[in-house]
Design an enzyme around this catalytic site. Structure first.
Site, PDB file in Angstrom:
ATOM      1  CG  HIS A  45      -1.800   1.135   1.373  1.00 41.47           C
ATOM      2  ND1 HIS A  45      -2.875   1.332   0.540  1.00 41.47           N
ATOM      3  CD2 HIS A  45      -1.778   2.184   2.228  1.00 41.47           C
ATOM      4  CE1 HIS A  45      -3.480   2.458   0.877  1.00 41.47           C
ATOM      5  NE2 HIS A  45      -2.841   2.990   1.904  1.00 41.47           N
ATOM      6  CD  GLU A  67      -3.246  -1.200  -2.096  1.00 42.50           C
ATOM      7  OE1 GLU A  67      -3.258  -0.722  -3.248  1.00 42.50           O
ATOM      8  OE2 GLU A  67      -3.601  -0.562  -1.105  1.00 42.50           O
ATOM      9  CG  ASN A 409      31.301 -22.677  -1.180  1.00 45.38           C
ATOM     10  OD1 ASN A 409      31.209 -23.300  -2.229  1.00 45.38           O
ATOM     11  ND2 ASN A 409      32.227 -21.771  -0.969  1.00 45.38           N
TER      12      ASN A 409
END
Lengths: 681, 107
Positions: A45, A67, A409
């Site tokens: 909003h 929204e 990793n």
């Protein structure tokens, strides 16, 4: 020069989008959490409303649909399913592009997302029981005055007022009493302020969000109108019908309620005192909370400039201290001491302003872990702790890439797939834990996974194959772990899109060392790996130990200093040719800085050895004199000195001369290479 | 400051916003120097912002202090009325004296 309002929007929208991402990821795990739904809706909003205010029309149009979808979720008409979360995450990325680099935003991608959202809405009918509002409406008195130059910066107050009106019954009155007559009017400045009375179901935070992009310069007061009504005096004062002093003077003629109650023996005096104490406490707590909520947004470059100036002040103060030390004037000495106290306070405050909680950085990795684990077909959960730990903002910014490498990793090599984990008797879902904590003047950031752990034999084989170590060389497990930081080192048998190319851990090490930090690895086969990044609290000012070598003075970062021992002339002779000391049973190699710096002057009869450490390694630095501690304002070396390896920077001393700051990490490696540590027999 | 009795008309058109505010202020100042009565015509404005409304309030105030009059040629309508209503300028103070609801006859 005032900040460009569009730029301010871009920066603040980036923060809102980051918050949206965190919220969506949390919502995926807790789809019934209404607070999370409300937070996501509010972020969307605000982005929509502020986008309109700053003419980011494409952002407004696109966000509007999303929204709407979250409004439905809020009202219980749509489920926050993984599909919706996935679309919302993609939408967040799209909005970011629309704001930051609209040329790169693909209309096709935007349409795909909106079509997906529309399909979800069409397929997910309204729930039989619409959500019930949690609380009744409240009435708020809002008074706001825009910063004088707000209009000039492009702020338009009318959409702000429209947004307030959209929340409920709203009365807006422009107060023009401060507008000067035309001849005196600076037409670019805003002289109008607004009084708004708003009755709404929305909480205060939603009202505050309306002003999010103007709050820094605006004077904003939001007060809830007391439900039971104000006292008569307060209303009269508020309306301007009578001055507050008059009310106070007349009220003072009345006896206080407590006094009357005691006089009438209705309540014992101590009970009155207790009630008054409670009243005072609550009042002070409310005032304290209001003060704590006040914050100001400041551009980062202004903070950097402030830090530079404080650095100069600290240097000037050190010079003053040195000059005053030679003076007999008690008055001047007293002023110098006061100056020292003030400059130390200013230094500490400035450094604390530059620190930000590391949680802002941790949040970014939730998305990384989510997306990568899906890509790799693994189930991995990221947990965090110590998010409130504060670090210098520059350190935090530069930690992002190293942490991305480490987490990638862990995900790719550390944590096995579900079948492998179950076969190893572990839960199907892998875990990566990211934590931060303070340790003296350092912050420790740890990445721990519950994966396979490092395979020492594979590291050894790979290192031998690449010629990094001699075949069969005797190396401790810790030393073998360090090999993964060699450039291009990878034990991964296959290169994936995520990692395995050997690009990463050497980059991590270099990045952390450039922050004057260090990296440590600990691993238990079959149980997991923990990588610890040790980082300084700040990059700007450090506590240093000032030493003299020949005629030159040098600074050793105090955080690296373990102890100082004496090296007598006899000891020195006895040690010649064997540059290591026996420190409580451990042989610690040492470097004669006089030789390293080619000092021609004869050595002091009682040289000192400063034992410094980097990670688990220690080395002694032989100096002529330990002068004492020194507040060190770090100045970078110029490009001409980029290849000087023994020093990490320079500082200016009290007498105006320059002292070089020793690069402890480099010296420790140098010392260890010359004399490998051995256990004393 | 005895000015001429003939009212001077100042007409604004197009964007009555911060972009043109310096010129607008100058027009009003010149008109007030020239006459005791200035009539502001906003019938052709296409965009109105708070800067412009604030300038009209300032002109009204300045005129009143000098014993002069600044008034609108017609009751606020269209874009002007929208901006006045959205900005809360239709109630209270000098703004009401110039634009106030009681003067609004229609949109």
């Amino acid at each position: 020069m005032t900040a460009d309002p569009r730029q301010v929007f871009i920066e603040e929208a980036a923060e809102l989008l980051a918050q949206l991402e965190t919220t969506l990821l949390a919502l995926e795990n807790s789809p019934s959490d209404q607070e999370l739904v409300a937070t996501a809706f509010r972020a969307l909003h605000t982005i929509k409303g502020s986008g309109a205010m700053f003419r980011f029309d494409a952002v407004t149009a696109f966000t509007h649909h999303l929204e709407n979808a979250f409004d439905r979720v809020r009202r219980g008409e749509l489920t926050p399913s993984p599909t919706l979360i996935g679309l919302a995450l993609a939408a967040k990325d799209h909005v970011r592009l629309l704001i930051e680099s609209p040329a790169q935003a693909s209309a096709g991608e935007g349409d795909r997302i909106l079509a997906g959202v529309a399909a979800l809405i069409a397929g997910d009918g309204p729930s039989p029981e619409p959500a019930v509002e949690a609380s009744g409406p409240a009435t708020w008195r809002i008074r706001f005055t825009l910063g004088g130059d707000a209009l000039e910066r492009g702020v338009n107050p009318l959409p702000l007022l429209d947004e307030l009106r959209s929340m409920g019954k709203c009365t807006v009155v422009a107060d023009t009493s401060a507008v000067p007559e035309l001849a005196d009017l600076d037409p670019y400045r805003c002289h109008v302020h607004w009084d708004v009375v708003l009755t709404t179901q929305q909480p205060r935070s939603v009202i505050e969000d309306v002003f999010i992009f103007v709050m820094d310069d605006a004077d904003l007061r939001i007060e809830e109108a007391a439900a039971e009504g104000e006292r008569l005096g307060d209303i009269l004062v508020r309306r301007g019908d009578v001055p507050a002093q008059t009310i106070e003077a007349i009220a003072a003629k009345q006896e206080k309620l407590g006094t009357l109650l005691v006089k009438e023996h209705a309540v014992p005096e101590d009970r009155i005192r207790s009630a008054l104490a409670e009243q005072k406490h609550v009042r002070e707590a409310a005032q304290g909370a209001a003060a704590a909520a006040a914050s100001v947004r400041v551009p980062a470059e202004r903070l950097d400039s402030l830090m530079d100036q404080v650095g100069e002040l600290v240097i000037a103060q050190a010079r003053l201290k040195q000059v005053v030390a030679a003076s007999d004037d008690a008055q001047v000495k007293a002023i110098a001491e006061e100056m020292e106290r003030l400059s130390n306070g200013l230094r500490d405050t400035t450094m604390s302003i530059r620190t930000v909680p590391i949680g802002t950085l941790f949040d970014r990795f939730r998305r990384l872990v989510r997306d990568l684990s899906r890509e790799l077909g693994k189930e991995v959960r990221l947990t965090t702790s110590g998010e409130e730990t504060e670090l210098d903002k520059t350190v935090i910014e530069r930690l992002n890439d190293p942490l991305v490498h480490i987490i990638r990793n862990s995900l790719d090599h550390g944590i096995g797939d579900t079948a492998q984990r179950i076969a190893a008797g572990k839960p199907a879902q892998g875990q990566i834990h990211l934590s931060a904590s303070h340790s003296g003047a350092q912050v420790l950031v740890r990445v721990r996974d519950d994966g396979r752990g490092l395979n020492v034999e594979r590291i050894r084989a790979k290192a031998e194959e690449r010629g990094l170590i001699a075949p069969g060389a005797s190396l401790s497990t810790h030393e073998l772990y360090q090999l993964i930081f060699a450039a291009g080192f990878s034990t991964a048998s296959e290169v994936t899109a995520v990692s395995g190319r050997g690009v990463g851990m050497d980059v991590v090490k270099r990045a952390i060392e450039s922050l004057r930090g260090s990296v440590e690895i600990d691993s238990v086969p079959g149980q997991g790996t923990e990588i610890t990044l040790k980082l300084p609290l700040t990059l700007a000012i450090i506590d240093g130990l000032l030493v003299r070598v020949g005629q030159g003075r040098y600074v050793i970062p105090l955080s690296a200093v373990e102890e100082c021992v004496e090296l007598s002339a006899e000891d020195d002779l006895r040690h010649s040719g064997r540059n290591f000391l026996n420190i409580r049973g451990d042989l610690v190699p040492f470097i004669r800085l006089r030789q390293s710096f080619r000092s021609a002057l004869p050595a002091d009869p009682y040289q000192k050895v400063v034992i410094v450490s980097a990670g688990e390694r220690r080395v002694g630095l032989v100096v002529d004199q330990v002068i004492g501690d020194h507040q060190t304002v770090i100045k970078s070396l110029s490009g001409l000195h980029a290849d000087v390896e023994d020093f990490s920077g320079a500082t200016i001393l009290g007498d105006g001369t320059v002292a070089l700051i020793l690069d402890v990490g480099h010296l420790v490696l140098q010392g260890q290479a010359a004399e490998p540590t051995r256990q004393a027999s | 400051l005895a000015g001429k009795t003939t009212a001077v008309n100042v007409a604004f058109f197009g964007a009555a916003t911060i972009q043109n505010i310096t010129a607008g202020r100058q027009q009003l100042l010149s008109a007030l120097a020239e006459s005791d009565e200035v009539v502001v015509d906003c019938g052709a404005v296409e965009d109105v912002d708070v800067c412009f409304l604030q300038m009209l309030v300032a002109a009204h105030l300045g005129a009143r202090q000098a014993g002069k009059v600044v008034r609108l040629a017609a009751a606020p309508a269209g874009r002007l009325f929208d901006a006045l209503e959205r900005g809360g300028f239709l109630d209270g103070g000098d703004a009401e004296a110039l634009f106030g609801r009681r003067k609004v006859l229609g949109r």
